[in-house]
Write a protein that holds these residues in place. Sequence first.
Motif, mmCIF file in Angstrom:
data_model
loop_
_atom_site.group_PDB
_atom_site.id
_atom_site.type_symbol
_atom_site.label_atom_id
_atom_site.label_comp_id
_atom_site.label_asym_id
_atom_site.label_seq_id
_atom_site.Cartn_x
_atom_site.Cartn_y
_atom_site.Cartn_z
ATOM 1 N N LEU A 180 10.257 3.960 0.445
ATOM 2 C CA LEU A 180 9.783 2.667 0.350
ATOM 3 C C LEU A 180 11.034 1.644 0.295
ATOM 4 O O LEU A 180 11.636 1.882 -0.845
ATOM 5 N N THR A 181 11.224 0.718 1.038
ATOM 6 C CA THR A 181 12.250 -0.351 0.932
ATOM 7 C C THR A 181 11.263 -1.559 1.142
ATOM 8 O O THR A 181 10.155 -1.600 1.603
ATOM 9 N N PRO A 182 11.739 -2.772 0.978
ATOM 10 C CA PRO A 182 11.077 -4.060 1.099
ATOM 11 C C PRO A 182 10.762 -4.345 2.433
ATOM 12 O O PRO A 182 9.837 -5.096 2.688
ATOM 13 N N GLN A 183 11.280 -3.501 3.511
ATOM 14 C CA GLN A 183 11.007 -3.651 4.870
ATOM 15 C C GLN A 183 9.718 -2.941 5.276
ATOM 16 O O GLN A 183 9.238 -2.956 6.186
ATOM 17 N N ASN A 184 9.292 -1.976 4.242
ATOM 18 C CA ASN A 184 8.104 -1.085 4.520
ATOM 19 C C ASN A 184 6.873 -1.258 4.111
ATOM 20 O O ASN A 184 6.907 -2.183 3.043
ATOM 21 N N ASN A 185 5.878 -0.802 4.421
ATOM 22 C CA ASN A 185 4.423 -0.806 3.922
ATOM 23 C C ASN A 185 4.083 0.643 3.532
ATOM 24 O O ASN A 185 4.375 1.798 4.113
ATOM 25 N N ALA A 186 2.938 0.854 2.599
ATOM 26 C CA ALA A 186 2.307 2.023 2.360
ATOM 27 C C ALA A 186 0.859 1.647 2.872
ATOM 28 O O ALA A 186 0.281 0.659 2.199
ATOM 29 N N VAL A 187 0.240 2.642 3.426
ATOM 30 C CA VAL A 187 -1.205 2.530 3.587
ATOM 31 C C VAL A 187 -2.163 3.155 2.817
ATOM 32 O O VAL A 187 -1.689 4.270 2.376
ATOM 33 N N PHE A 188 -3.215 2.646 2.372
ATOM 34 C CA PHE A 188 -4.174 3.371 1.659
ATOM 35 C C PHE A 188 -5.554 2.755 1.706
ATOM 36 O O PHE A 188 -5.577 1.354 2.271
ATOM 37 N N SER A 189 -6.539 3.330 1.376
ATOM 38 C CA SER A 189 -7.937 2.753 1.595
ATOM 39 C C SER A 189 -8.115 1.803 0.653
ATOM 40 O O SER A 189 -7.848 1.730 -0.688
ATOM 41 N N LYS A 190 -9.232 0.763 0.945
ATOM 42 C CA LYS A 190 -9.816 -0.178 -0.155
ATOM 43 C C LYS A 190 -10.539 0.935 -0.997
ATOM 44 O O LYS A 190 -10.945 2.059 -0.791
ATOM 45 N N HIS A 191 -10.628 0.475 -2.455
ATOM 46 C CA HIS A 191 -11.279 1.227 -3.410
ATOM 47 C C HIS A 191 -10.412 2.808 -3.545
ATOM 48 O O HIS A 191 -11.260 3.517 -4.182
ATOM 49 N N ALA A 192 -9.068 2.722 -3.172
ATOM 50 C CA ALA A 192 -8.281 3.960 -3.740
ATOM 51 C C ALA A 192 -7.813 3.810 -4.982
ATOM 52 O O ALA A 192 -7.775 2.611 -5.745
ATOM 53 N N PHE A 193 -7.011 4.887 -5.607
ATOM 54 C CA PHE A 193 -6.773 4.950 -6.955
ATOM 55 C C PHE A 193 -5.580 3.705 -7.004
ATOM 56 O O PHE A 193 -4.659 3.592 -6.168
ATOM 57 N N ALA A 194 -5.622 3.236 -8.270
ATOM 58 C CA ALA A 194 -4.767 1.847 -8.522
ATOM 59 C C ALA A 194 -3.293 2.263 -8.443
ATOM 60 O O ALA A 194 -2.725 1.223 -8.496
ATOM 61 N N VAL A 195 -2.954 3.188 -8.636
ATOM 62 C CA VAL A 195 -1.565 3.761 -8.908
ATOM 63 C C VAL A 195 -0.968 3.360 -7.574
ATOM 64 O O VAL A 195 0.458 3.108 -7.435
ATOM 65 N N TYR A 196 -1.493 3.560 -6.380
ATOM 66 C CA TYR A 196 -0.784 3.397 -5.142
ATOM 67 C C TYR A 196 -0.223 1.965 -4.920
ATOM 68 O O TYR A 196 1.021 1.822 -4.540
#
Length: 370
Positions: A105-121
């Motif tokens: 990841l860089t500031p230009q990128n995003n990471a996708v995860f679900s609502k209610h997923a683990f807080a560390v993401y």
Amino acid sequence: MTKLIELVAPGVALLQPYLPGKPVEELEREHGLTNALKLASNENPHGPSPKSVVAMRDALDGVNYYPDGYLLTEKLAQRLGCDETCITLGNGSNDVLDMIARVFLTPQNNAVFSKHAFAVYPIATRAASAQPKVAPALTSDHPVAPYGHDLEAMRRAVDPQTRIVFIANPNNPTGTWLEMNAIKSFVNDLPGHVIAVLDLAYVEYIEHLPFDVGVEWLLDCPNLVITRTFSKIYGLAGARIGYSISSPEIADYLNRVRHPFNANSLAIVAAQAALDDDGFVAESRHDNSAGMLTWQRACGEMGIEYIPSKGNFITIDLAAPAMPVYESMLRQGVIVRPVANYGLPHHLRITIGRQQDNERAIAALKQALG
Ligand SMILES: *Cc1c(COP(=O)(O)O)cnc(C)c1O
């Protein structure tokens, strides 16, 4: 004068720190209690395997030396049927999740995860100053996995700037489980610029799954990283040891950002011994299933809805703000976990305990509900 917040990396300025479950000692100090019961962090209520304890005692005299993870890596590779170069050890699996975020990841990128997923993401994503992109979850009336990952919604959230998709199976704090075939199709369908991170922290609680679940997918899917931990069924949450399985190339990149000696020597020998204690793991799984039934039955009797869980915890729906119930249980010496920070303000997450723990916590819950 420059404000300090203006100097902080943009992701860190937006980052909400991880909220741990309340430690037993803290509750006892605050309320003048003894004998508090913690069912708040999905720890193994049976303790560590006695074999791990012996191994750590035997290793104490050697802590003047830096650790060497080779024997653990070799044992894992044998058990998983992969090459040793596919394994990366972490100071807990959260450490590996963080390494993955820092690599991709860089500031230009995003990471996708679900609502209610683990807080560390979101934490790992923000720490890399990238954007969290939260996909809507399955609805509360979904027949199989209410509040669980909606893989189609997650696929739709992927855009050209996405570099990571985090999938937890089972997920925490919902306990929801998706069939491995559905995950496999989802992972295979991701575009080539996306790394799929499959977090299997609770997978050992699922009956009849092979130890090497998912590892064969790595052959078809070079962008897959599987993470596993010794914190849950192996009873080593305090020792801090986890790992990832990936292509050797991804492992090489992870190794570049890995802190030297991130996995400590006591945790390494404890994990090796835990892998050899199949009886302990089987008993932990069996007792968890029995305790889960106890909780489901108690919820049924009290008329409380819960999210069907494949993990070592159950997330119950109080249909009203959960904090007063949490606080009443605290006053009775029972620590469970509020999950408002996961977008579930009416729910409480309760770790399955030993049978006597479950009975005590169920009685405290009944009392709290009046
Ligand atoms: C508990 C948990 C982990 C494990 O974290 P460690 O750093 O290995 O202790 C990882 N993922 C999820 C979803 C968890 O709930």
